[in-house]
Design a protein around this motif. Structure first.
Motif: not given
Length: 343
Positions: A276-298
């Motif tokens: 299950f692959a996931v991508i988020g949106f906004n590049n919030d700080p939390i996206s780099e903190i959790i494991e695995p860290n989150i792919s995102t849109i700036t």
């Protein structure tokens, strides 16, 4: 019943048997007033419950020198950065800001708009509430030549200034990234009323990316949320995982939703990103903190805030009314991290 009345400098002057001009200067620590008198005036003012009427002082010059900011919440990192951009620009022009939160409630947004108008703000910057389907409550600003800028969550049809990103392209990029990773059943969380453009445009980018890559748009993989919260994301994720044919990818329109999906998957023993692959949106700080860290849109939040404030000040300084225009930021990028990285 005795009518409640605000304490004025005239009341303080009468109490101390001093001139009102002396009271006024003492309250401002003017160098012509002795320290003893300043101390006495301030102590008396405190005892009497005196509050300086800074708004009235501004209105004497026919300007409040204040920009009203009306947003869904200050807790979202994107909106916090947006506010920062507005405040930095406002401060350079010696303006202050009033920040009000609608908590995504249409009724609260209407009340807060009235409050901003009654406070005679010089301009208004607004990101719409999730529930908003009508913007007539903003006409009080437009009809009275108070500059109004919608930012990020903007209405479809309102002839005023707008600051946005290309949400369609951003949604397309996010979905295409998951397709290129090999995902075939990509889910999408959406939100808001059909009145706004932000989430509808991201959804349109999502569906077009699927169609252009010969993948079906399946309604059971698209969930509309009432709120952009972690709790709502968990509910939606569990619903998706309970499907007979669960998704192998997810495009979430906010990082907090992507985080909820990743953590829900992990609790259910679903491997991210293998299954299950996931991508988020906004590049919030939390996206780099959790494991695995989150792919995102700036998302250039601070720049958007600065642009919105600059539109306000440009309009305030112009002798003639500026033509309403839209500023669109195109520099959104896909940040590939562990939640969607190919193994």
């Amino acid at each position: 019943m005795e009518e409640h009345r605000h304490v004025t400098i005239y009341d303080i002057a009468e109490r101390l048997n001093l001139a009102t001009s002396t009271i006024s200067r003492a309250l401002k620590d003017h160098h012509t007033i002795s320290e003893q008198t300043i101390k006495k005036v301030k102590q008396t003012a405190k005892e009497m419950g005196f509050v300086p009427n800074t708004l009235a002082a501004g209105l004497r010059g026919n300007q409040s020198k204040t920009i009203g900011i009306l947003i869904p919440t200050i807790t979202q990192p994107f909106l916090s950065s947006l506010i920062s951009g507005i405040e930095i620009t406002a401060r350079k022009s010696e303006y202050s800001v009033i920040i009000m939160q609608s908590h995504d409630s249409y009724e609260m947004e209407v009340d807060l708009a009235k409050s901003l108008y009654s406070n005679r703000v010089s301009g208004v910057i607004c990101s719409l509430a999730m529930e908003t389907k009508d913007t007539s409550h903003f006409r009080q600003f437009s009809n009275n030549n108070i500059p109004l800028v919608f930012v990020d969550r903007v209405p479809r049809d309102y002839d005023t200034f707008r600051v946005v990103i290309n949400n369609y392209l951003a949604g397309y990029k996010a979905t295409k990234h998951l397709i290129e990773r090999g995902c075939k059943r990509i889910a999408h969380l959406t939100a808001g009323s059909e009145f706004g453009t932000l989430y509808n445009e991201r959804k349109r980018g999502y569906t077009d990316a699927l169609l252009e890559h010969d993948l079906p748009v399946e309604n059971d993989l698209i969930i509309s949320l009432k709120e952009m919260t972690y709790e709502e994301g968990v509910k939606a994720s569990n619903h998706l995982f309970d499907l007979k044919l669960p998704p192998d990818g997810l495009f979430a329109p906010g990082d907090i939703l992507a985080v909820s999906a990743v953590q829900t998957a992990k609790k259910r023993g679903i491997k991210v990103p293998d299954q299950f692959a996931v991508i988020g949106f906004n590049n919030d700080p939390i996206s780099e903190i959790i494991e695995p860290n989150i792919s995102t849109i700036t998302h250039p939040a601070e720049k958007m805030g600065k642009a919105a404030a600059e539109l306000i000040f440009k309009n305030l300084k112009s002798v003639k009314e500026e033509e309403a225009k839209e500023i669109t930021f195109l520099n959104t990028q896909v940040l590939v991290r562990e939640s969607s990285k190919k193994i």
